[in-house]
Design a protein around this motif. Structure first.
Motif, PDB file in Angstrom:
ATOM      1  N   ASP A  45       0.836  -1.208   0.000  1.00  0.00           N
ATOM      2  CA  ASP A  45       0.000   0.000   0.000  1.00  0.00           C
ATOM      3  C   ASP A  45       0.869   1.255   0.000  1.00  0.00           C
ATOM      4  O   ASP A  45       0.646   2.186  -0.770  1.00  0.00           O
ATOM      5  CB  ASP A  45      -0.883   0.060   1.255  1.00  0.00           C
ATOM      6  CG  ASP A  45      -1.940  -1.024   1.247  1.00  0.00           C
ATOM      7  OD1 ASP A  45      -1.933  -1.838   0.309  1.00  0.00           O
ATOM      8  OD2 ASP A  45      -2.751  -1.047   2.186  1.00  0.00           O
ATOM      9  N   ASN A  82     -13.190   5.630   1.526  1.00  0.00           N
ATOM     10  CA  ASN A  82     -13.496   5.735   2.960  1.00  0.00           C
ATOM     11  C   ASN A  82     -13.253   7.162   3.449  1.00  0.00           C
ATOM     12  O   ASN A  82     -14.070   7.732   4.179  1.00  0.00           O
ATOM     13  CB  ASN A  82     -12.584   4.807   3.788  1.00  0.00           C
ATOM     14  CG  ASN A  82     -12.871   3.333   3.568  1.00  0.00           C
ATOM     15  OD1 ASN A  82     -12.039   2.593   3.068  1.00  0.00           O
ATOM     16  ND2 ASN A  82     -14.069   2.901   3.940  1.00  0.00           N
ATOM     17  N   THR A  83     -12.119   7.716   3.043  1.00  0.00           N
ATOM     18  CA  THR A  83     -11.740   9.061   3.486  1.00  0.00           C
ATOM     19  C   THR A  83     -12.698  10.098   2.920  1.00  0.00           C
ATOM     20  O   THR A  83     -13.131  11.012   3.635  1.00  0.00           O
ATOM     21  CB  THR A  83     -10.299   9.368   3.026  1.00  0.00           C
ATOM     22  OG1 THR A  83      -9.454   8.315   3.474  1.00  0.00           O
ATOM     23  CG2 THR A  83      -9.813  10.690   3.573  1.00  0.00           C
ATOM     24  N   THR A 131     -14.804  -4.817   7.948  1.00  0.00           N
ATOM     25  CA  THR A 131     -14.204  -4.481   6.664  1.00  0.00           C
ATOM     26  C   THR A 131     -15.324  -4.336   5.646  1.00  0.00           C
ATOM     27  O   THR A 131     -16.240  -5.155   5.658  1.00  0.00           O
ATOM     28  CB  THR A 131     -13.264  -5.614   6.215  1.00  0.00           C
ATOM     29  OG1 THR A 131     -12.285  -5.812   7.247  1.00  0.00           O
ATOM     30  CG2 THR A 131     -12.569  -5.286   4.908  1.00  0.00           C
ATOM     31  N   PRO A 132     -15.293  -3.397   4.744  1.00  0.00           N
ATOM     32  CA  PRO A 132     -14.295  -2.329   4.582  1.00  0.00           C
ATOM     33  C   PRO A 132     -14.840  -0.996   5.084  1.00  0.00           C
ATOM     34  O   PRO A 132     -14.515   0.040   4.528  1.00  0.00           O
ATOM     35  CB  PRO A 132     -14.102  -2.316   3.067  1.00  0.00           C
ATOM     36  CG  PRO A 132     -15.469  -2.667   2.527  1.00  0.00           C
ATOM     37  CD  PRO A 132     -16.185  -3.481   3.572  1.00  0.00           C
ATOM     38  N   SER A 165     -14.788   0.219   8.541  1.00  0.00           N
ATOM     39  CA  SER A 165     -14.236   0.863   9.742  1.00  0.00           C
ATOM     40  C   SER A 165     -13.239   1.979   9.458  1.00  0.00           C
ATOM     41  O   SER A 165     -13.098   2.887  10.274  1.00  0.00           O
ATOM     42  CB  SER A 165     -13.571  -0.150  10.669  1.00  0.00           C
ATOM     43  OG  SER A 165     -13.959  -1.438  10.406  1.00  0.00           O
ATOM     44  N   ASP A 166     -12.532   1.888   8.328  1.00  0.00           N
ATOM     45  CA  ASP A 166     -11.538   2.937   8.042  1.00  0.00           C
ATOM     46  C   ASP A 166     -12.173   4.323   8.071  1.00  0.00           C
ATOM     47  O   ASP A 166     -11.532   5.292   8.467  1.00  0.00           O
ATOM     48  CB  ASP A 166     -10.882   2.703   6.669  1.00  0.00           C
ATOM     49  CG  ASP A 166      -9.907   1.535   6.708  1.00  0.00           C
ATOM     50  OD1 ASP A 166      -9.654   1.010   7.804  1.00  0.00           O
ATOM     51  OD2 ASP A 166      -9.404   1.151   5.633  1.00  0.00           O
ATOM     52  N   GLU A 167     -13.431   4.396   7.645  1.00  0.00           N
ATOM     53  CA  GLU A 167     -14.109   5.685   7.670  1.00  0.00           C
ATOM     54  C   GLU A 167     -14.221   6.206   9.103  1.00  0.00           C
ATOM     55  O   GLU A 167     -13.912   7.365   9.395  1.00  0.00           O
ATOM     56  CB  GLU A 167     -15.523   5.557   7.075  1.00  0.00           C
ATOM     57  CG  GLU A 167     -16.282   6.868   7.144  1.00  0.00           C
ATOM     58  CD  GLU A 167     -17.769   6.719   6.840  1.00  0.00           C
ATOM     59  OE1 GLU A 167     -18.110   6.355   5.712  1.00  0.00           O
ATOM     60  OE2 GLU A 167     -18.576   6.991   7.753  1.00  0.00           O
ATOM     61  N   THR A 173     -12.519   5.334  11.831  1.00  0.00           N
ATOM     62  CA  THR A 173     -11.241   5.645  12.481  1.00  0.00           C
ATOM     63  C   THR A 173     -10.671   6.955  11.929  1.00  0.00           C
ATOM     64  O   THR A 173     -10.071   7.725  12.672  1.00  0.00           O
ATOM     65  CB  THR A 173     -10.217   4.501  12.331  1.00  0.00           C
ATOM     66  OG1 THR A 173     -10.271   3.990  11.015  1.00  0.00           O
ATOM     67  CG2 THR A 173     -10.506   3.378  13.274  1.00  0.00           C
ATOM     68  N   TYR A 174     -10.934   7.209  10.664  1.00  0.00           N
ATOM     69  CA  TYR A 174     -10.477   8.492  10.097  1.00  0.00           C
ATOM     70  C   TYR A 174     -11.220   9.655  10.762  1.00  0.00           C
ATOM     71  O   TYR A 174     -10.621  10.670  11.117  1.00  0.00           O
ATOM     72  CB  TYR A 174     -10.699   8.517   8.577  1.00  0.00           C
ATOM     73  CG  TYR A 174     -10.219   9.805   7.928  1.00  0.00           C
ATOM     74  CD1 TYR A 174      -8.881   9.969   7.574  1.00  0.00           C
ATOM     75  CD2 TYR A 174     -11.094  10.869   7.704  1.00  0.00           C
ATOM     76  CE1 TYR A 174      -8.429  11.158   7.007  1.00  0.00           C
ATOM     77  CE2 TYR A 174     -10.654  12.055   7.132  1.00  0.00           C
ATOM     78  CZ  TYR A 174      -9.324  12.193   6.775  1.00  0.00           C
ATOM     79  OH  TYR A 174      -8.880  13.365   6.224  1.00  0.00           O
ATOM     80  N   ASN A 187     -11.908   1.357  -1.186  1.00  0.00           N
ATOM     81  CA  ASN A 187     -10.479   1.086  -1.002  1.00  0.00           C
ATOM     82  C   ASN A 187      -9.606   1.567  -2.151  1.00  0.00           C
ATOM     83  O   ASN A 187      -8.387   1.538  -2.048  1.00  0.00           O
ATOM     84  CB  ASN A 187     -10.239  -0.410  -0.767  1.00  0.00           C
ATOM     85  CG  ASN A 187     -10.734  -0.866   0.598  1.00  0.00           C
ATOM     86  OD1 ASN A 187     -10.972  -2.039   0.813  1.00  0.00           O
ATOM     87  ND2 ASN A 187     -10.895   0.056   1.530  1.00  0.00           N
TER      88      ASN A 187
END
Lengths: 616, 303
Positions: A11, A230-231, A251-252, A254-256, A258-259, A401
């Motif tokens: 990544d 996500n961001t 997934t996918p 949670s990244d949103e 945590t950001y 992603n």
């Protein structure tokens, strides 16, 4: 394309590569594929580089950059022009790659055997030679010795430099200035080990190859950002006034969350505002805590994917019954059950449209690209309050992603309109939360401002339980009427994208939009002009406009599922039955060459159903 | 007058239901503490106890939620507007059966809320099935066979889950229940009051007289004054909570204000959280967003 074992910095390498390209003035769309695994399984980035913003990937790969053997075996048959590979792997046989799934190894070995080559990397190289693909060997061990000596970092950390060597070799192959890649390390200046290590790796890798693509820097106007779905969803929600987000890790999605948590203190006019991000014990708590927060007048949302959304059904039904403005960002992945947890899919559309027991209005949006993700995320926050009902925003994993290098000006908080809907500023002692009205919308007062009641039971205007038939008839109708109001008020231009003009209409929603747009030029050049009709709002469904646009047309449904669910919805809403279907359910996004291939099958060979399978 | 009547629901609990005692205690506690819709919210789950907010005869706001989920809704309400006192009414099946995950998690957070557990050993509204607090071997009226599950001890479970105020009262001791509710509301952190209540329709074992002959007031100092006292206070409370057949202790079992409430923990990350609560924040000006995302975009800017 760059591939390698998960956890070894694929990544990071792909991001630095993209940032280097942005400095050269190019736009990038980078699609990310990975296993449901923390470390060791094969992951890869497939990047499209263009002078205009791309929104898709191709199934063919010009440059395959690898630093392990698995990536070679996994992707060799997709390569068109160059492969960068580790010299030490030449004698390695496909059967020795333990992390490779048996089904894939078998499939790839068969390709080699059928072509008459051995099933090792040497066989792959011969296969590629027969296809006129140029192989560029890298002596990673030699280069890594030099990296280790000059950086002085422990071998375990230095391992991560392999991917930068191959990224740098690719950059050099494109003909772009090394400095642009090195400049990408600047944001990491504080991490001296990381910067030193990667500087050496970039220098070593760059000298391995020579310019074969002749790419030259383009004129840069304005600033560009690099962001994934996500961001962008998080940014849209924040700009849209989000102040409470609850979530359970999945997934996918949670990244949103945590950001948002990492950026939970935001600037608003003259002071700081805090966004509460609550990690709950399960998705039942996530949806219901978000609903609770919404009742206080706080803009609130949750984010999840299929399994979590299934758990939220009862809560969504309560929110519908109680006219709660709550937003659910639905990250769609391969289902049913756990399905393909890290892959993409569009098989839950009908779940989103019908989630929760009972009849109640809900608004359903689905974004087709990164810019739409931002705009729709912000829009959803207002729609929920305008129509006082749960609002579901669908973002597929492939968009979530993938990252884009895009003009910063496209992500613009100033353009975000906030409509808080009907709010009762000074409620009286006789306030009725669910007062009957012509358009179904009752002025909202927030908890803390008036006597009011909420209940999942059928209720009267005050919110008290009542099972009386007459009230039931009126209250039921009042709730549902809000959807008719929404349908009448929301401009159809915001609810669908209608691009091009042709007798042949590709009807889609979500991510296939990008592949279709990127393929339209090539289709036109091959005398296969198509029109794109992309549904962005699937409920309320812009039935009248869709029927009008499809009148007398050859309708081809394009979807990442088995049943063409949006086509089924089309039939339900308009009576129109698509003439053909282009479908894909292997968990990978539809590529632009697949669009060309499948449209040609439909238009030239009169296929009624084309099933696609690209992507490993 | 007519319109005001329309704002209160007709109370349809069975005659003799312990819920009447709890309702009265809630009304009195709120009145004495000057709690109404302006500064508090009554949240409830599903079942007979779920109707509590509808039956309160004062100017309150009520949120009657889903089976098992009252704590989840309450958490969202409380954290988005910490100016509101949140009082939750939920049954034993609701809280310790279908909603057990939330019960434990609420302790871990220790948000400033009060949970009134309507504990009668049965699922009343569905005709008397055994609830998670019914003793093994007991056969209440509508059970075809004696209960073969062991009971949950809500007091002990609350303490080990992190509740920092844990009490038990008897529903028909209205004054005692009211006082416990007031103490729970004043407490800084997550509070549980396990309220023993007869279900005159379906629980023919734990009836009014059965409780009356057993309940007594605890004579312990339940307060944790410093962290070093915590283990011994927990031990005493848990041992007392297991008394049942002969004597049943009521009163405050455990209270610990040395643990920071969730709101304080959020304040650690958002310094002005309690001064500018999410529910009060201005998010638009003339329909334009007032939230800047510039700092975030700066970090994403590559060129």
């Amino acid at each position: 394309m760059i591939g390698g074992a998960q956890g070894l910095g694929v990544d990071t390498a792909a991001n630095l590569f993209g940032s280097g390209l942005s400095r050269a003035g190019y736009y990038v769309f980078g699609s990310r594929e990975y296993f449901s695994n923390i470390k060791g399984r094969h992951s890869y980035f497939n990047l499209t580089i263009s002078d205009a913003m791309p929104h898709s990937i191709d199934s063919g790969v010009d440059i395959l950059a690898t630093f392990d053997a698995e990536s070679i075996f996994q992707h060799f048959n997709e390569v068109r022009r160059h492969i960068i590979y580790g010299k030490a792997f030449e004698s390695m046989d496909i059967s020795s790659i333990r992390s490779m799934e048996g089904e894939i190894a078998e499939e790839k070995a068969k390709i080699l055997e059928d072509a008459g080559f051995e099933t090792n990397v040497s066989g792959v190289l011969k296969y590629l030679k027969s296809k006129n693909v140029k192989a560029i060997p890298i002596d990673y061990d030699l280069l890594m010795r030099s990296v280790l000596e000059s950086s002085g970092t422990p071998p375990a950390i230095a391992e991560r430099a392999r991917n930068m060597i191959c990224v740098s070799a690719s950059f050099s192959l494109l003909g772009l200035d090394k400095q642009m890649l090195l400049d990408g390390l600047q944001p990491f200046a504080k991490n001296k080990t990381f910067t030193a290590l990667n500087t050496i790796a970039i220098n070593e890798g760059y000298s391995v190859t020579v310019d074969e693509y002749g790419m030259r820097p383009l004129k840069l106007v304005g600033h560009r950002i690099q962001a994934d779905g996500n961001t962008l969803s998080a940014l849209g929600k924040i700009a849209g006034g989000l102040r409470f987000q609850s979530y359970y890790p999945i997934t996918p999605a949670s990244d949103e969350s945590t950001y948002i948590e990492a950026n939970q203190v935001v600037k608003t006019s003259d002071k700081d505002s805090g966004i509460v991000v609550l990690q709950t014990e399960d998705e039942l708590a996530a949806i219901n805590a978000a609903s609770g927060a919404a009742l206080t007048g706080t803009r609130s949302a949750t984010a999840t994917s299929g399994p979590g959304f299934s758990l939220m059904n009862e809560g969504i039904s309560w929110a519908g019954m109680n006219e709660v403005p709550v937003v659910i960002t639905y990250y769609m992945r391969g289902s049913p059950a756990t399905g393909l947890p890290t892959r993409s899919g569009q098989s839950d559309l009908k779940l989103a449209l019908n989630a929760g027991h009972g009849e109640f209005p809900r608004i359903v949006l689905a974004s087709g690209d990164h810019e739409e993700v931002f705009n729709d995320a912000a829009w959803a926050m207002s729609l929920a309050e305008q129509y006082q009902t749960p609002t579901i925003h669908i973002i597929e994993k492939t968009i979530a992603n993938a990252y884009s290098i895009m003009d910063r000006s496209k992500i613009n908080a100033e353009s975000v309109r906030i409509d808080r809907g009907s709010i009762m500023q000074k409620p009286t002692s006789q306030y009725r939360r669910f007062t009957f009205s012509d358009n179904g919308i009752s002025p909202r007062a927030f908890l803390g401002s008036a006597r009011m009641y909420y209940t999942g039971d059928e209720h009267n205007e005050f919110g008290h339980i009542t099972e009386a038939s007459g009230n039931r008839i009126r209250m039921y109708e009042k709730r549902i009427k809000k959807l008719e109001t929404a349908d009448a008020e929301i401009d159809w231009k915001l609810r669908l994208n209608n691009i091009g003009e042709s007798d042949n209409v590709l009807l889609t929603w979500g991510s296939p939009k990008g592949a279709i747009i990127d393929a339209m030029e090539e289709l036109a050049a091959s005398k296969m002009e198509v029109q794109l009709l992309q549904l962005r709002m699937l409920n309320p469904y812009p039935s009248k406009k869709v029927a009008e646009l499809l009148e007398g047309k050859n309708v081809i449904a394009v979807e990442n599922n088995y049943n063409a669910q949006a086509a089924e919805v089309l039939r339900e809403k308009t009576g129109i039955v698509p003439d053909a279907k282009i479908l894909k359910w292997n968990g990978r996004p539809i590529t632009r060459d697949e669009i060309v291939y499948s449209v040609s099958k439909v238009l030239k060979e009169k296929s009624k159903k084309v099933v696609l399978n690209a992507g490993d | 007058m007519q319109e005001i009547d329309a704002q209160t629901e007709f109370n349809d609990w069975c005659p003799g239901c312990g819920d009447y005692g709890i309702l009265r205690a809630v009304e009195l506690a709120m009145k004495e503490m000057k709690l109404d819709y302006k500064n508090s919210v009554l949240v409830s789950g599903i079942g007979c106890s779920g109707k509590t907010p509808h039956f309160v005869q004062d100017d309150v706001a009520g949120v009657h939620t889903l089976h098992g989920r009252a704590l989840a809704f309450a958490t969202g309400i409380r954290l988005s507007n910490p100016n509101l006192k949140v009082i939750i009414n939920a049954g034993d099946g609701d809280t310790l059966g279908i909603g057990m995950g939330h019960f434990v998690s609420a302790g871990r957070r220790n948000a400033n809320m009060v949970l009134l557990l309507h504990d009668n050993g049965v699922y009343g509204l569905t005709k008397g099935q055994a609830s998670p607090t019914l003793r093994r071997g007991e056969k209440t009226k509508s059970l075809p066979e004696p209960n073969i599950n062991d009971p949950i001890n809500p007091i002990a479970l609350a303490i080990i889950s992190g509740y920092t105020f844990v009490a038990r009262t008897f529903a028909y001791d209205v004054v005692g229940t009211k006082e416990a509710i007031k103490a729970a509301i004043e407490h800084k952190g997550m509070a549980l009051i396990d309220i023993l209540q007869p279900c005159p329709t379906y629980n023919d074992i734990n009836v009014n007289d059965w409780y009356k002959s057993r309940v007594y007031k605890l004579d312990i100092d339940p307060v944790v004054h410093s962290e070093s006292e915590r283990n011994s206070k927990i031990t005493t409370a848990i041992i007392k909570s297991f008394e049942w057949e002969e004597r049943i202790a009521t009163g405050i079992f455990y209270q610990d204000e040395t643990v920071p409430p969730y709101e304080e923990r959020i304040k650690g990350d958002i310094t002005n959280y309690l001064d500018y609560v999410p529910a009060d924040q201005t998010i638009e000006n003339n329909r334009k967003s007032v939230t800047s995302i510039d700092a975030m975009l700066d970090k994403l800017t590559v060129v």
